[in-house]
Design an enzyme around this catalytic site. Structure first.
Site, PDB file in Angstrom:
ATOM      1  N   SER A   1      20.664 -46.437  80.197  1.00 41.26           N
ATOM      2  CA  SER A   1      19.388 -47.117  80.093  1.00 41.26           C
ATOM      3  C   SER A   1      19.486 -48.364  79.208  1.00 41.26           C
ATOM      4  CB  SER A   1      18.346 -46.121  79.573  1.00 41.26           C
ATOM      5  OG  SER A   1      17.040 -46.540  79.857  1.00 41.26           O
TER       6      SER A   1
ATOM      7  N   ASP B   1      28.079 -59.823  80.891  1.00 42.59           N
ATOM      8  CA  ASP B   1      27.801 -60.875  81.875  1.00 42.59           C
ATOM      9  C   ASP B   1      27.914 -62.265  81.276  1.00 42.59           C
ATOM     10  OD1 ASP B   1      27.335 -58.861  83.670  1.00 42.59           O
ATOM     11  OD2 ASP B   1      25.325 -59.530  84.248  1.00 42.59           O
TER      12      ASP B   1
ATOM     13  N   LYS C   1      21.805 -45.169  84.527  1.00 42.23           N
ATOM     14  CA  LYS C   1      20.369 -44.898  84.596  1.00 42.23           C
ATOM     15  C   LYS C   1      19.669 -46.254  84.666  1.00 42.23           C
ATOM     16  CE  LYS C   1      16.144 -43.508  83.947  1.00 42.23           C
ATOM     17  NZ  LYS C   1      14.998 -44.453  84.063  1.00 42.23           N
TER      18      LYS C   1
END
Length: 542
Positions: free
Chosen positions: A297, A308, A322
């Site tokens: 999460s 990224d 999740k």
């Protein structure tokens, strides 16, 4: 000012999407003609059954069963119909301060699966661990649909009271029994921070709460003042929490305007991109993030954003996956619908959501490490790739795949079999070790000086205590299980004598992922960009 939101991690003890300081409530869609006609048809059938069926039928139970059957057809374990009392209990569980045993669980295939036993809690001290399946609470079976809510309701209770927990453990044939005393559970974000040598800082983040960003920032500031020229942010075992904390911690290391995470839902209002709104606090400061199969999460949002943007090196194991958002819709009579309404995507478009079968497999299978962790098997998985903001190749396909895969050491097969043999005694093994530790520390007195050394004589004393408690082992089993028992005794002594930081320092040198992180930071020096070159030149399992 950012609105306060929360995420529902894989464990049922954490929150979900929150707006304007309360639960994220929305009105349902307007009643269209086809749906209205179907509703009338259902009402007619329910009325006929309740009035004319050969036996008495409770109409409310009929409606509830129909709702639950409809939601079950979605095949989504995160979507649920919460009746008034269930929702009240759910809200209590999400507050992070309750009377319980300290377990984070998720329902998978009808079984209550332990995601983690929170450090320092009764469940962790008793020996319950990730991957265990809770099948009974106080002799009542908790298997099947809705078993997680049933189990959590029974595990919660007044601090000081006892609860009996029946557990099925992968690799152990017989069911294990644990007698656990409930305590007031107060979940910490950063329980401690530490220096590794003279130059590397370490910050473990256990959950994402409203104070997490401040706690992480304060820890890093303190470590830098002590001479840290790089830091390890440990998100292993972190199941998530408040979304604002995930955004805030990402902002510590990203430039203003940088994308952090995106939600995509069918409804327009469920799609949104979250960006950094302030200048980063630690520009150029080298950072390694540790993740594992229990990082979920908000942990995955932070790890994905930093990876990224080529801002941190990720080390460890592919995360839980999740990546869905739940919205709470108020219903008539105080009931609530918890419905999955969107999915999370990283800045370059990777979906965080992982296939359910992979989540289950990684939490319930693997090998045992010397410190008792269940180490997932690193099987071959064909996953798509994408490019980072800086052009690096990253792996997609659900969860966050680290730049360097580093798994803990595992016990030899013979040792694992010996440990499983000891666990046939059920909870007596862990209870006896815990009692032995407390007794040993009491004999030393409060000002006994340096930590207790786990000598051969102390191990012999432990064996006598275990045998007296009914934990039987012949010489061959004892020899094979000794590395596991010695490490368990060392870490438990450190924890009970001096707290979580002392326990961490005992384990640190045997932590392969952590040592690889320290090595990478020292290789990079003060150049955060050099960590990217480490990733480019060192992909693969170590």
């Amino acid at each position: 000012m950012r609105l306060n939101r929360s995420l529902l991690g894989p464990a049922l003890v954490l929150g979900i999407a929150v707006l304007t300081g309360g639960w994220f409530f929305q009105q349902g869609t307007e009643r269209g003609a086809p749906g209205f006609l179907r509703g009338r048809l259902f009402d007619q059938v329910a009325d006929l059954v309740s009035q004319n069926y050969v036996e008495d039928v409770d109409q409310e139970e009929l409606y509830n069963a129909a709702i639950e059957g409809m939601l079950e057809r979605l095949g989504d374990p995160n979507t649920a119909f919460l009746q008034h009392d269930d929702y009240r209990n759910f809200a209590i569980r999400t507050e992070g301060n309750y009377g319980g045993v300290g377990l984070e669980v998720v329902e998978r295939e009808g079984y209550v699966t332990v995601v983690t036993a929170m450090p320092g809690t009764p469940a962790q001290r008793a020996g319950i661990r990730a991957g265990d399946l809770i099948v009974a609470v106080d002799s009542e079976r908790v298997v099947g649909e809705g078993s997680s809510d049933k189990a959590v309701d029974r595990l919660r209770g007044r601090p000081g009271t006892e609860v009996q927990i029946g557990v099925q453990r992968p690799g152990v044939e017989s069911e294990l029994e644990f007698l656990v005393t409930r305590e007031r559970i107060e979940v910490k974000s950063v329980p401690f921070h530490a220096m590794l040598g003279e130059d590397i800082g370490y910050v473990p983040l256990q959950i994402f709460s409203e104070t997490s960003t401040d706690e992480v920032g304060a820890a890093i500031d303190s470590l830098r003042a002590e001479g840290a020229r790089g830091v390890v942010l440990d998100l292993r075992g972190n199941p998530g929490g408040v979304l604002d904390a995930g955004i805030g911690i990402s902002e510590l290391f990203l430039d203003a305007g940088a994308d952090i995470v995106e939600t995509r839902g069918r409804a327009e209002m469920q799609s949104e991109t979250y960006r950094a709104t302030r200048a980063q606090r630690y520009p150029g400061f080298p950072l390694v993030v540790l993740v594992d199969e229990r990082s979920a999460s908000a942990s995955e949002i932070v790890a994905g954003a930093l990876q990224d943007h080529d801002r941190a090196l990720l080390i460890g194991h592919r995360t839980f996956g999740k990546g869905s958002v739940q919205t709470l819709y108020p219903l008539a009579g105080g009931d609530v619908l918890k419905l999955t309404t969107a999915r999370w995507y990283t800045p370059v478009g990777r979906s965080i959501q992982k296939d359910r079968s992979e989540q289950v497999a990684e939490l319930s299978s693997g090998a045992l490490s010397p410190f008792g962790q269940l180490v997932p098997r690193d099987g071959e998985v064909d996953l798509p790739t994408v490019r980072s903001v800086g052009g690096r190749t990253l792996v997609g396909g659900g969860g966050i795949t680290p730049d360097l895969t580093v798994l803990p050491d595992t016990l030899p097969t013979e040792a694992q079999q010996a440990v499983f043999e000891l666990y046939k005694s059920g909870g007596a093994l862990n209870r006896s070790i815990f009692d032995f530790v407390i007794s040993t520390l009491a004999d030393r007195g409060e000002s006994a000086g340096p930590p207790v050394q786990v000598t051969d004589a102390l191990m012999a004393d432990l064996r006598r205590v275990l045998e007296a408690a009914g934990v039987e082992a012949d010489d061959a089993v004892w020899r094979a299980a000794t590395p596991f028992l010695r490490n368990t005794l060392r870490t438990e002594l450190a924890l009970q004598a001096s707290g979580e930081k002392a326990q961490f320092l005992v384990q640190a040198e045997a932590d392969r992922a952590l040592m690889r992180a320290v090595e990478a930071l020292r290789s990079a020096g003060t150049d955060a960009g050099a960590l990217v070159r480490v990733a480019q030149g060192g992909e693969g399992a170590l």
